[in-house]
Enzyme design. Structure first.
Site, short mmCIF file in Angstrom:
data_model
loop_
_atom_site.label_atom_id
_atom_site.label_comp_id
_atom_site.label_asym_id
_atom_site.label_seq_id
_atom_site.Cartn_x
_atom_site.Cartn_y
_atom_site.Cartn_z
N CYS A 7 -29.60 44.36 -11.82
CA CYS A 7 -28.44 43.65 -12.38
C CYS A 7 -27.15 44.14 -11.72
CB CYS A 7 -28.37 43.83 -13.89
SG CYS A 7 -29.51 42.77 -14.81
N ASP A 30 -35.42 45.48 0.79
CA ASP A 30 -35.90 46.65 0.06
C ASP A 30 -35.42 47.91 0.78
OD1 ASP A 30 -38.48 47.18 -2.11
OD2 ASP A 30 -37.79 48.87 -0.89
N HIS A 46 -31.74 38.59 -16.28
CA HIS A 46 -32.54 39.80 -16.48
C HIS A 46 -33.70 39.55 -17.42
CE1 HIS A 46 -33.36 44.14 -16.87
NE2 HIS A 46 -33.84 43.73 -18.03
N ASN A 86 -45.34 43.53 -9.05
CA ASN A 86 -45.94 44.64 -9.76
C ASN A 86 -45.60 44.51 -11.24
OD1 ASN A 86 -47.09 45.99 -7.53
ND2 ASN A 86 -45.08 46.80 -6.97
N HIS A 97 -36.84 44.85 -13.87
CA HIS A 97 -36.18 43.55 -13.74
C HIS A 97 -37.09 42.78 -12.80
CE1 HIS A 97 -32.24 41.12 -12.99
NE2 HIS A 97 -33.22 40.48 -12.36
N HIS A 99 -39.09 41.15 -10.12
CA HIS A 99 -38.77 40.95 -8.70
C HIS A 99 -40.03 40.65 -7.93
CE1 HIS A 99 -39.49 45.23 -9.48
NE2 HIS A 99 -40.01 45.30 -8.27
#
Ligand code: AMP
Ligand code: ZN
Length: 111
Positions: A7, A30, A46, A86, A97, A99
């Protein structure tokens, strides 16, 4: 969600290497890549887990996957890519959050 690192990235409060942004999603590099191209795609809303999907979030996730397909060449993923989510402790989820990891830039090992 003022303690959520993603966030904060979305809000521009901490830096990231952004590669795509629209009103719904952000894609950025990443910080610890495990492939030559390793991007993270996050929804701006979120929520923590894939298992938190409701109908609206499921629709958003579908739109996100469609958008990634449309962007694949500009993201350097035109030769193929892997999408990883994951979920939870056993999968090693460290940022709570939702992804999508987008992995590519080489032939990816499997198995
Ligand atoms: P996961 O293990 O699925 O929760 O993945 C979290 C990912 O976020 C890891 O691959 C981290 O390298 C990545 N990550 C954590 N902090 C940052 C950051 N500030 N900028 C970019 N990537 C990050
Ligand atoms: Zn968040």
């Amino acid at each position: 969600m003022n303690d959520c690192i993603f966030c904060k990235i979305i809000a521009g409060e901490i830096p990231s290497s952004k590669v795509y942004e629209d009103e719904e999603i952000l894609i950025f590099k990443d910080i610890q890549p495990i492939a030559p191209i390793h991007l993270l795609c996050v929804a701006k809303e979120h929520f923590a887990y894939l298992s938190d999907l409701d109908e609206a979030r499921a629709t958003l996730l579908g739109r996100t996957l469609k958008k990634i397909g449309e962007l694949k060449d500009s993201l350097g993923l035109g030769e193929g890519y892997r999408v990883v989510i994951n979920q939870g402790e056993n999968a090693g989820q460290t940022v709570h959050h939702l992804h999508l990891h987008l992995l590519g830039g080489t032939t990816l090992p499997w198995g």
